[in-house]
Design a protein around this motif. Structure first.
Motif, short mmCIF file in Angstrom:
data_model
loop_
_atom_site.label_atom_id
_atom_site.label_comp_id
_atom_site.label_asym_id
_atom_site.label_seq_id
_atom_site.Cartn_x
_atom_site.Cartn_y
_atom_site.Cartn_z
N LEU A 259 47.66 52.43 23.36
CA LEU A 259 46.49 52.49 23.35
C LEU A 259 46.17 51.14 23.45
CD1 LEU A 259 45.37 55.74 21.42
CD2 LEU A 259 45.72 55.50 23.80
N THR A 260 46.93 50.01 22.59
CA THR A 260 46.30 48.69 23.52
C THR A 260 46.54 48.29 24.67
OG1 THR A 260 47.52 48.44 21.30
CG2 THR A 260 46.65 46.65 22.33
N GLY A 261 47.46 48.65 25.04
CA GLY A 261 48.02 48.58 26.74
C GLY A 261 46.42 48.83 27.73
N VAL A 262 46.17 50.46 27.47
CA VAL A 262 45.13 50.58 28.33
C VAL A 262 43.68 50.47 27.47
CG1 VAL A 262 43.81 52.83 28.59
CG2 VAL A 262 46.12 53.07 28.03
N ILE A 263 43.43 49.96 26.47
CA ILE A 263 42.42 48.99 26.33
C ILE A 263 42.14 48.04 27.03
CG2 ILE A 263 40.87 48.09 24.51
CD1 ILE A 263 41.45 50.78 22.68
N LEU A 264 43.12 47.16 26.33
CA LEU A 264 43.00 45.56 27.29
C LEU A 264 43.40 45.82 29.14
CD1 LEU A 264 46.09 43.63 25.01
CD2 LEU A 264 43.64 43.52 24.78
N GLY A 265 44.04 46.50 29.33
CA GLY A 265 43.39 47.51 31.06
C GLY A 265 42.29 47.04 31.60
N LEU A 266 41.49 48.46 30.83
CA LEU A 266 40.29 48.41 31.35
C LEU A 266 39.15 47.54 31.26
CD1 LEU A 266 39.85 51.85 29.39
CD2 LEU A 266 40.23 51.91 32.01
N MET A 267 39.80 46.59 30.45
CA MET A 267 38.91 45.28 29.81
C MET A 267 39.17 43.99 30.61
SD MET A 267 38.86 44.44 25.60
CE MET A 267 38.32 43.28 25.54
N THR A 268 40.40 44.41 31.80
CA THR A 268 40.32 42.96 32.32
C THR A 268 39.67 43.23 33.46
OG1 THR A 268 43.31 43.26 32.08
CG2 THR A 268 42.24 42.67 34.36
N PRO A 269 38.78 41.78 33.93
CA PRO A 269 38.09 41.22 34.65
C PRO A 269 38.48 41.85 36.23
CG PRO A 269 38.07 39.16 33.29
CD PRO A 269 39.52 40.25 33.04
N ALA A 270 37.52 43.09 37.54
CA ALA A 270 37.90 42.83 38.93
C ALA A 270 37.32 42.33 39.32
CB ALA A 270 37.11 44.00 38.78
N LYS A 271 36.12 41.35 38.98
CA LYS A 271 36.16 39.71 39.99
C LYS A 271 36.91 38.97 40.28
CE LYS A 271 31.37 42.30 40.49
NZ LYS A 271 30.07 41.97 40.09
N ALA A 272 37.07 38.16 41.45
CA ALA A 272 37.96 36.68 40.97
C ALA A 272 36.85 35.19 41.09
CB ALA A 272 38.00 36.52 42.47
N THR A 273 37.25 34.99 40.36
CA THR A 273 36.84 33.60 40.13
C THR A 273 36.17 32.83 40.62
OG1 THR A 273 38.04 33.53 37.82
CG2 THR A 273 36.10 31.55 38.41
N ILE A 274 36.86 32.21 42.21
CA ILE A 274 36.80 32.04 43.76
C ILE A 274 36.47 31.89 43.74
CG2 ILE A 274 37.39 29.45 44.37
CD1 ILE A 274 39.21 28.70 41.93
N VAL A 275 35.35 32.40 45.49
CA VAL A 275 35.29 32.34 46.76
C VAL A 275 36.28 31.82 47.34
CG1 VAL A 275 33.07 33.25 48.53
CG2 VAL A 275 32.28 32.83 45.97
N PRO A 276 37.16 32.67 48.03
CA PRO A 276 37.52 32.08 49.22
C PRO A 276 37.46 31.06 49.88
CG PRO A 276 38.15 34.77 48.98
CD PRO A 276 36.30 33.85 48.31
N ASP A 277 36.23 31.13 49.99
CA ASP A 277 35.00 30.23 51.12
C ASP A 277 35.48 28.81 50.32
OD1 ASP A 277 34.88 31.55 53.59
OD2 ASP A 277 33.08 32.11 53.19
N HIS A 278 34.64 29.10 49.48
CA HIS A 278 34.95 27.94 48.25
C HIS A 278 36.03 27.03 48.20
CE1 HIS A 278 30.64 29.25 46.24
NE2 HIS A 278 30.86 29.35 47.57
N PHE A 279 37.39 27.81 47.73
CA PHE A 279 38.26 27.40 47.80
C PHE A 279 38.98 26.64 48.70
CE2 PHE A 279 43.55 27.89 48.27
CZ PHE A 279 43.74 27.29 46.66
N HIS A 280 38.99 27.65 50.20
CA HIS A 280 38.84 26.67 51.32
C HIS A 280 37.81 24.91 52.23
CE1 HIS A 280 38.19 26.32 55.90
NE2 HIS A 280 39.57 26.46 56.62
N GLN A 281 37.32 25.47 51.20
CA GLN A 281 36.50 23.79 51.21
C GLN A 281 37.52 23.06 50.21
OE1 GLN A 281 34.23 23.19 53.13
NE2 GLN A 281 33.65 25.10 53.64
N TYR A 282 37.43 22.95 49.19
CA TYR A 282 38.39 22.41 48.26
C TYR A 282 39.80 22.18 48.68
CZ TYR A 282 41.89 21.72 44.62
OH TYR A 282 43.06 20.68 44.46
N LEU A 283 39.99 23.49 49.68
CA LEU A 283 41.79 22.80 50.74
C LEU A 283 41.52 21.64 51.61
CD1 LEU A 283 43.40 25.19 50.97
CD2 LEU A 283 43.96 24.26 49.38
N LEU A 284 40.13 21.96 52.51
CA LEU A 284 39.81 20.80 53.57
C LEU A 284 39.92 19.50 52.86
CD1 LEU A 284 37.69 23.18 56.35
CD2 LEU A 284 40.00 22.25 56.26
N GLN A 285 39.47 19.23 51.54
CA GLN A 285 38.43 17.62 50.85
C GLN A 285 39.79 17.86 49.96
OE1 GLN A 285 35.88 19.26 47.89
NE2 GLN A 285 34.05 20.25 49.23
#
Length: 460
Positions: A259-285
């Motif tokens: 059940l530890t696995g289930v609890i930790l799986g449900l706690m895992t964030p479902a949103k990315a930290t970096i917006v792809p457009d921002h990462f694209h700007q980083y790559l350009l820089q």
């Protein structure tokens, strides 16, 4: 002998990964083998076929001249000691309570994904598979208890409740495009809800005496994981350490450690930290760093590589990254090993007619489809849900028999109900019931589905 700098480079081939993008890596002889293997693993039916092969191997060994050696192998004790602390358990226990945590963690990730972005995110769409899953759990449990009421084996009531998603995916893949996408989504969503129900059953019905001290330690471990997420810890090692601490505390508390696995799986964030457009700007820089002599003159190249790797990973959610990373390990290693350790049952004619085997088999073959169909019919008639586009009652009736394939979770609950090695008669019922359900489901679907199915539409 020529120096490396004077050797004529052989013709190199760039590996394409997208119609408009190529990876600037020279192709090596092993890449062809790896690509072939990767394509094989991405075939939907592969995990189900591997699971069947491992099950067949376990049954063969359990009924061969090597049966005693094979079964004793899984009882081999392994463990670690630290001073006066000793952690020693059988190999089967390590698999069932240790490796299976990863399987349950992946289930938790899948449930979280479906709740956040999938078929369970919209209550209107989720109502039908939820109702189908509830019916598919209650009716089989009721049939089992009807046969085992007031008997010692009544404890196995949870065995015929869950659908094995790997086998369902595999059998649907064999039918290819003939299967309406609406049926595929409904059955997979039902299996996900089934897993949630099985987890609740394990937590409530198969928890022994509780040790409050270790439960408190487990809560602290889960709390530390939550704290790490709140303060923005991005590295995995701290989470792994806290998760292992929580797993050990659950293991010693009386609550099943998986059940530890289930609890930790449900706690895992479902949103990315970096917006792809921002990462694209980083790559350009940072792109100029790789032009001309810039990269050769850079004195912190290893640091820059780690930074790009870390930022690239942050463009997808931890849930998506971990599911993609761990799912192959769960499907192609953990579940097959679990099958080899738990599916070895001595095939005896007397076991087939045993009341436990009959109760399990009838729960799977009759209880699962009956419960699914009754609750679907009730939900549609009450106006709580509508039949998905492209799905008829005839096709749903045919497909509902596949829900009676209850292999992995059924064996797992068998071990919880009747001891680590399980009950041979219950295993016989699982094998017979799952085999009959698969045969009926595939036969009825091939008879019911059109020879050629139209391409999937967005509405489906």
């Amino acid at each position: 002998m020529a120096s490396p700098s004077t050797i004529e480079p052989r013709q190199q081939h760039i590996q394409p990964v997208h119609p408009n993008v190529t990876v600037p890596l020279p192709e090596q002889p092993i890449d062809r083998l790896v690509r072939t293997f990767a394509r094989f693993l991405h075939i939907e039916a592969t995990s189900g076929v591997l699971l069947m092969l491992c099950t067949a191997f376990a049954i063969f060994m359990a009924n061969s001249a090597w049966a005693d050696s094979y079964l004793m192998f899984w009882k081999t004790e392994v463990g670690v000691s630290f001073g006066s602390l000793h952690f020693r358990h059988s190999l089967r226990h390590i698999i069932n309570d240790g490796l299976m945590v990863i399987f349950f963690f992946v289930i938790g990730l899948e449930v979280k994904r479906e709740l956040a972005h999938g078929a369970l995110a919209d209550l209107r769409r989720a109502t039908l598979p939820i109702a189908a899953a509830v019916g598919g759990m209650l009716v089989p449990a009721g049939i089992y208890l009807a046969f085992q009421y007031d008997q010692p084996a009544a404890r196995g009531w949870g065995i015929p409740m869950a659908t094995d998603i790997a086998f369902v995916v595999g059998f649907l893949a064999l039918l290819g495009s003939r299967v309406p996408n609406s049926l595929r989504v409904l059955l997979l969503s039902l299996a996900i809800v089934d897993d949630i129900g099985a987890i609740i059953v394990i937590a409530i019905g198969y928890t022994h005496e509780l040790d409050g001290r270790f439960l408190m330690l487990a809560a602290i471990g889960i709390g530390v994981v939550h704290l790490f997420s709140r303060i923005g810890v991005r590295r995995f090692p701290p989470y792994i350490i806290a998760g292992l601490f929580a797993w050990f505390a659950f293991h010693e508390s009386g609550v099943h450690a998986t059940l530890t696995g289930v609890i930790l799986g449900l706690m895992t964030p479902a949103k990315a930290t970096i917006v792809p457009d921002h990462f694209h700007q980083y790559l350009l820089q940072t792109g100029d760093l790789f032009r001309g002599e810039g990269w050769h003159n850079e004195d912190r190249r290893a640091h820059k590589v780690r930074e790009v790797q870390r930022l690239t990973r942050e463009t997808v959610s931890p849930l998506e990254y971990l599911e993609a990373t761990l799912h192959p390990w769960s499907s192609y290693f953990i579940i097959p090993i679990f099958a080899m350790a738990n599916a070895g049952v001595s095939l005896q004619l007397a076991n087939v007619g045993d009341s436990v085997a009959v109760a399990v088999a009838l729960g799977l073959v009759i209880g699962k489809p009956l419960g699914v169909l009754l609750f679907c019919l009730l939900t549609v008639r009450l106006g709580w849900a509508k039949m998905p586009h492209g799905l008829s009652w005839r096709i749903l009736i045919a497909g509902s028999f596949l829900t009676g394939i209850g292999f992995t979770m059924a064996l797992f609950i068998d071990g919880l109900a009747f001891g680590e090695e399980g009950l041979d008669t219950a295993k016989t019922g699982i094998m017979v019931g799952s085999a009959i359900s698969a045969l009926l489901g595939m036969t009825f679907l091939m008879w019911t589905l059109p020879k050629h199915h139209a391409p999937h539409t967005a509405e489906e």
